[in-house]
Design a protein around this motif. Structure first.
Motif, PDB file in Angstrom:
ATOM      1  N   LYS A  77       2.871   1.499  11.011  1.00 14.51           N
ATOM      2  CA  LYS A  77       4.148   1.615  10.301  1.00 14.51           C
ATOM      3  C   LYS A  77       4.123   2.661   9.189  1.00 14.51           C
ATOM      4  CE  LYS A  77       5.991  -3.067  10.954  1.00 14.51           C
ATOM      5  NZ  LYS A  77       6.555  -4.223  10.234  1.00 14.51           N
ATOM      6  N   GLY A  78       2.956   3.268   8.947  1.00 12.72           N
ATOM      7  CA  GLY A  78       2.847   4.258   7.877  1.00 12.72           C
ATOM      8  C   GLY A  78       2.850   3.659   6.489  1.00 12.72           C
ATOM      9  N   LEU A  79       2.452   2.396   6.375  1.00  7.04           N
ATOM     10  CA  LEU A  79       2.417   1.716   5.076  1.00  7.04           C
ATOM     11  C   LEU A  79       1.048   1.906   4.416  1.00  7.04           C
ATOM     12  CD1 LEU A  79       4.128  -1.622   6.162  1.00  7.04           C
ATOM     13  CD2 LEU A  79       5.153   0.217   4.797  1.00  7.04           C
ATOM     14  N   PRO A  80       0.973   1.773   3.091  1.00  8.17           N
ATOM     15  CA  PRO A  80      -0.310   1.976   2.406  1.00  8.17           C
ATOM     16  C   PRO A  80      -1.374   0.980   2.842  1.00  8.17           C
ATOM     17  CG  PRO A  80       1.498   2.055   0.834  1.00  8.17           C
ATOM     18  CD  PRO A  80       2.081   1.567   2.133  1.00  8.17           C
ATOM     19  N   LEU A  81      -2.612   1.485   2.976  1.00 10.78           N
ATOM     20  CA  LEU A  81      -3.776   0.647   3.211  1.00 10.78           C
ATOM     21  C   LEU A  81      -4.585   0.463   1.929  1.00 10.78           C
ATOM     22  CD1 LEU A  81      -5.164   2.083   6.595  1.00 10.78           C
ATOM     23  CD2 LEU A  81      -3.164   0.634   6.199  1.00 10.78           C
ATOM     24  N   SER A  82      -4.337   1.323   0.947  1.00 11.85           N
ATOM     25  CA  SER A  82      -5.088   1.269  -0.306  1.00 11.85           C
ATOM     26  C   SER A  82      -4.223   1.803  -1.433  1.00 11.85           C
ATOM     27  CB  SER A  82      -6.378   2.086  -0.197  1.00 11.85           C
ATOM     28  OG  SER A  82      -6.106   3.418   0.208  1.00 11.85           O
ATOM     29  N   LEU A  83      -4.621   1.432  -2.659  1.00 14.86           N
ATOM     30  CA  LEU A  83      -3.903   1.805  -3.873  1.00 14.86           C
ATOM     31  C   LEU A  83      -4.891   2.421  -4.867  1.00 14.86           C
ATOM     32  CD1 LEU A  83      -1.919  -1.539  -4.505  1.00 14.86           C
ATOM     33  CD2 LEU A  83      -1.167   0.449  -3.170  1.00 14.86           C
ATOM     34  N   PRO A  84      -4.376   3.125  -5.887  1.00 19.02           N
ATOM     35  CA  PRO A  84      -5.286   3.618  -6.931  1.00 19.02           C
ATOM     36  C   PRO A  84      -6.144   2.511  -7.546  1.00 19.02           C
ATOM     37  CG  PRO A  84      -3.155   4.690  -7.136  1.00 19.02           C
ATOM     38  CD  PRO A  84      -2.999   3.639  -6.069  1.00 19.02           C
ATOM     39  N   SER A  85      -5.588   1.308  -7.666  1.00 15.25           N
ATOM     40  CA  SER A  85      -6.320   0.213  -8.304  1.00 15.25           C
ATOM     41  C   SER A  85      -7.342  -0.449  -7.394  1.00 15.25           C
ATOM     42  CB  SER A  85      -5.327  -0.848  -8.804  1.00 15.25           C
ATOM     43  OG  SER A  85      -4.579  -1.377  -7.715  1.00 15.25           O
ATOM     44  N   THR A  86      -7.309  -0.136  -6.083  1.00 12.70           N
ATOM     45  CA  THR A  86      -8.263  -0.782  -5.166  1.00 12.70           C
ATOM     46  C   THR A  86      -9.384   0.146  -4.714  1.00 12.70           C
ATOM     47  OG1 THR A  86      -6.957  -0.299  -3.167  1.00 12.70           O
ATOM     48  CG2 THR A  86      -6.503  -2.370  -4.325  1.00 12.70           C
ATOM     49  N   THR A  87      -9.087   1.426  -4.552  1.00 10.36           N
ATOM     50  CA  THR A  87     -10.130   2.363  -4.097  1.00 10.36           C
ATOM     51  C   THR A  87     -10.260   3.586  -4.990  1.00 10.36           C
ATOM     52  OG1 THR A  87      -8.669   3.680  -2.683  1.00 10.36           O
ATOM     53  CG2 THR A  87      -9.674   1.705  -1.691  1.00 10.36           C
ATOM     54  N   GLY A  88      -9.395   3.710  -5.990  1.00  8.59           N
ATOM     55  CA  GLY A  88      -9.440   4.899  -6.837  1.00  8.59           C
ATOM     56  C   GLY A  88      -8.737   6.099  -6.241  1.00  8.59           C
ATOM     57  N   VAL A  89      -8.068   5.938  -5.119  1.00  7.53           N
ATOM     58  CA  VAL A  89      -7.317   7.035  -4.513  1.00  7.53           C
ATOM     59  C   VAL A  89      -6.172   7.410  -5.474  1.00  7.53           C
ATOM     60  CG1 VAL A  89      -5.708   5.560  -3.217  1.00  7.53           C
ATOM     61  CG2 VAL A  89      -6.371   7.804  -2.289  1.00  7.53           C
ATOM     62  N   PRO A  90      -5.840   8.707  -5.612  1.00 10.79           N
ATOM     63  CA  PRO A  90      -4.847   9.092  -6.623  1.00 10.79           C
ATOM     64  C   PRO A  90      -3.461   8.475  -6.426  1.00 10.79           C
ATOM     65  CG  PRO A  90      -6.125  10.998  -5.931  1.00 10.79           C
ATOM     66  CD  PRO A  90      -6.502   9.882  -5.018  1.00 10.79           C
ATOM     67  N   VAL A  91      -3.046   8.294  -5.182  1.00 17.57           N
ATOM     68  CA  VAL A  91      -1.747   7.691  -4.870  1.00 17.57           C
ATOM     69  C   VAL A  91      -1.955   6.733  -3.692  1.00 17.57           C
ATOM     70  CG1 VAL A  91      -0.389   9.671  -5.674  1.00 17.57           C
ATOM     71  CG2 VAL A  91      -1.150   9.583  -3.288  1.00 17.57           C
ATOM     72  N   PRO A  92      -1.051   5.784  -3.485  1.00 17.87           N
ATOM     73  CA  PRO A  92      -1.192   4.907  -2.317  1.00 17.87           C
ATOM     74  C   PRO A  92      -1.204   5.723  -1.028  1.00 17.87           C
ATOM     75  CG  PRO A  92       0.439   4.013  -3.842  1.00 17.87           C
ATOM     76  CD  PRO A  92       0.107   5.394  -4.342  1.00 17.87           C
ATOM     77  N   VAL A  93      -2.127   5.392  -0.136  1.00 21.00           N
ATOM     78  CA  VAL A  93      -2.228   6.153   1.108  1.00 21.00           C
ATOM     79  C   VAL A  93      -2.312   5.202   2.301  1.00 21.00           C
ATOM     80  CG1 VAL A  93      -3.347   8.167   0.091  1.00 21.00           C
ATOM     81  CG2 VAL A  93      -4.751   6.316   0.991  1.00 21.00           C
ATOM     82  N   THR A  94      -1.769   5.669   3.421  1.00 24.09           N
ATOM     83  CA  THR A  94      -1.989   5.001   4.692  1.00 24.09           C
ATOM     84  C   THR A  94      -3.211   5.628   5.348  1.00 24.09           C
ATOM     85  OG1 THR A  94      -0.906   4.231   6.717  1.00 24.09           O
ATOM     86  CG2 THR A  94      -0.446   6.511   6.039  1.00 24.09           C
ATOM     87  N   GLY A  95      -3.468   5.311   6.585  1.00 26.16           N
ATOM     88  CA  GLY A  95      -4.649   5.878   7.252  1.00 26.16           C
ATOM     89  C   GLY A  95      -4.756   5.338   8.650  1.00 26.16           C
ATOM     90  N   GLY A  96      -5.864   5.644   9.287  1.00 21.48           N
ATOM     91  CA  GLY A  96      -6.087   5.207  10.652  1.00 21.48           C
ATOM     92  C   GLY A  96      -5.625   6.222  11.675  1.00 21.48           C
ATOM     93  N   ARG A  97      -6.232   6.163  12.843  1.00 23.19           N
ATOM     94  CA  ARG A  97      -5.847   7.006  13.981  1.00 23.19           C
ATOM     95  C   ARG A  97      -5.480   6.092  15.138  1.00 23.19           C
ATOM     96  NH1 ARG A  97     -11.140  10.517  14.577  1.00 23.19           N
ATOM     97  NH2 ARG A  97      -9.970  11.570  16.223  1.00 23.19           N
ATOM     98  N   LEU A  98      -4.465   6.494  15.895  1.00 23.86           N
ATOM     99  CA  LEU A  98      -3.971   5.695  17.010  1.00 23.86           C
ATOM    100  C   LEU A  98      -4.483   6.242  18.328  1.00 23.86           C
ATOM    101  CD1 LEU A  98      -2.122   3.458  18.168  1.00 23.86           C
ATOM    102  CD2 LEU A  98      -0.264   5.143  18.155  1.00 23.86           C
ATOM    103  N   ALA A  99      -5.165   5.393  19.091  1.00 23.92           N
ATOM    104  CA  ALA A  99      -5.595   5.731  20.443  1.00 23.92           C
ATOM    105  C   ALA A  99      -4.710   4.958  21.401  1.00 23.92           C
ATOM    106  CB  ALA A  99      -7.054   5.363  20.654  1.00 23.92           C
ATOM    107  N   LYS A 100      -3.938   5.676  22.214  1.00 22.18           N
ATOM    108  CA  LYS A 100      -3.043   5.033  23.171  1.00 22.18           C
ATOM    109  C   LYS A 100      -3.835   4.559  24.399  1.00 22.18           C
ATOM    110  CE  LYS A 100       0.949   5.089  22.854  1.00 22.18           C
ATOM    111  NZ  LYS A 100       1.879   4.085  22.260  1.00 22.18           N
ATOM    112  N   ALA A 101      -3.407   3.443  24.957  1.00 20.77           N
ATOM    113  CA  ALA A 101      -4.092   2.878  26.109  1.00 20.77           C
ATOM    114  C   ALA A 101      -3.978   3.777  27.326  1.00 20.77           C
ATOM    115  CB  ALA A 101      -3.535   1.495  26.418  1.00 20.77           C
ATOM    116  N   ALA A 102      -2.893   4.533  27.424  1.00 20.12           N
ATOM    117  CA  ALA A 102      -2.696   5.420  28.558  1.00 20.12           C
ATOM    118  C   ALA A 102      -1.857   6.612  28.128  1.00 20.12           C
ATOM    119  CB  ALA A 102      -1.993   4.672  29.695  1.00 20.12           C
TER     120      ALA A 102
END
Length: 368
Positions: free
Chosen positions: A343-368
């Motif tokens: 959904k493109g939602l944040p996985l981490s925040l500045p207060s949890t990992t020190g990242v400067p801004v909230p960021v999403t992440g991950g790569r999508l592998a399609k089944a086919a």
């Protein structure tokens, strides 16, 4: 709403946790089923070879050949774990919308003022998607690290979602006692998280080296020993503890050298005290929580949890006390994070990992 399976293989290299939940990536979280897939001795040996090679590699030069060999074994074991939890739920692959695949961390380097961090999880998301016939989200830490964060801890936003879903009174400290210990501080604004130091990782390595066991079951070895104060002081002098959060560790950032020469029992007692003291220092530095809820394998070590409680003057409860599942917590977290990634939602925040801004992440592998 997604029906999603999350997968987690911790630094103990004991096996794969698989958890099936239904979630919207927000506060709607319904656990459905779970399964644990132990590694065979041969699989564990291949993974350990990859970790050993990574410690020599240190992100410099070509990746070790051991990674590819271990990745094949790892991915096949994860596929079996997914198939196992699908069967346990009485479902088929077609009933599953998504898989969240953490992979196996073989090396983690925290950022500092001179360089960005680096993290490497092995696991072939594309191959897993093809084998299962289910879309897979993987490589969940790299985006945070590339943006300047630590890439860890990542389960904190899931802890926070459970805290809010269940309307618990805060502040609450969720203590994850895995190979490394980390704490999520919830209920006072944005959640705060960081690694506190070793949990079971050093102790497991000590047991394997001295008595040929993979862990100190029920804290029995430590219970028969005496803490060596000199060795404990040496361990506590590590510069990590002077750093302010957010901060993160690799399991192998600490050495067994300070306890070598001790009896197995005294070494275990000293390492358990080391975990207890560093956890207590971290939590007391945050404030006074209403509750301390422990997850991860270390919550089953009564000597460790009692030592933490004694130092804090505060009960340490297993997360089961609030009807959460401490065996599957991280696997559930990566299922939930996979939906957020989609959904493109944040996985981490500045207060949890020190990242400067909230960021999403991950790569999508399609089944086919």
């Amino acid at each position: 709403m997604y029906r999603v399976i999350g997968l987690m293989s911790g630094t103990s290299l004991d096996g794969v946790d698989a958890a099936l939940i239904e979630t919207d990536g927000g506060l709607w979280i319904t656990p459905v089923a779970g399964a644990e897939q132990p590694y065979s001795k041969a699989e564990r040996a291949r993974l350990q070879a990859a970790v050993d090679a990574a410690l020599k590699w240190k992100f410099e030069g070509p990746e070790p050949a051991e990674f590819a060999d271990a990745e094949t074994a790892l991915t096949e074991a994860h596929a079996r774990a997914v198939e196992g939890v699908i069967a346990a739920a009485g479902l088929t692959a077609g009933d599953i919308d998504l898989v969240g695949f953490h992979g196996q961390t073989v090396l983690h380097r925290a950022p500092n003022t001179e360089r960005k961090g680096a993290t490497r999880q092995i696991g072939d998301g594309e191959a897993l998607a093809r084998q299962l016939g289910i879309d897979v989200v993987y490589d969940l830490r790299s985006a945070d690290v590339a943006a300047g964060g630590h890439g860890a801890p990542l389960a904190t936003l899931y802890h926070d979602a459970l805290f809010k879903r269940d309307k618990l009174d805060g502040p609450v400290a969720v203590l994850n006692l895995g190979g490394v210990a980390n704490v999520s501080w919830l209920g006072e604004g944005d959640p705060v998280a960081f690694d506190t130091g070793p949990a079971s990782g050093l102790l497991d390595a000590w047991c394997e080296e001295t008595i040929g066991e993979t862990c100190d079951r029920n804290g029995a070895l430590a219970a028969r020993g005496t803490v060596d104060e000199s060795a404990l002081s040496t361990l506590m002098a590590h510069p990590y503890f002077a750093l302010t959060p957010p901060k993160s560790l690799d399991r192998w950032d600490f050495s067994l050298d300070p306890v070598r020469g001790l009896s197995p029992e005294d070494g275990a007692a000293t390492l358990t005290a080391f975990t207890a003291q560093t956890v207590a220092d971290a939590i007391s530095g945050m404030g006074q929580p209403q509750r301390i809820l422990a997850t991860g394998g270390g919550r089953k070590n009564p000597v460790m949890t009692a030592a933490i409680a004694e130092r804090l003057g505060h009960a340490v409860e297993p997360v089961e006390a609030v009807n959460w599942n401490g065996d599957l917590m991280e696997a559930q977290a990566f299922a939930w994070l996979a939906v957020r990634s989609l959904k493109g939602l944040p996985l981490s925040l500045p207060s949890t990992t020190g990242v400067p801004v909230p960021v999403t992440g991950g790569r999508l592998a399609k089944a086919a």
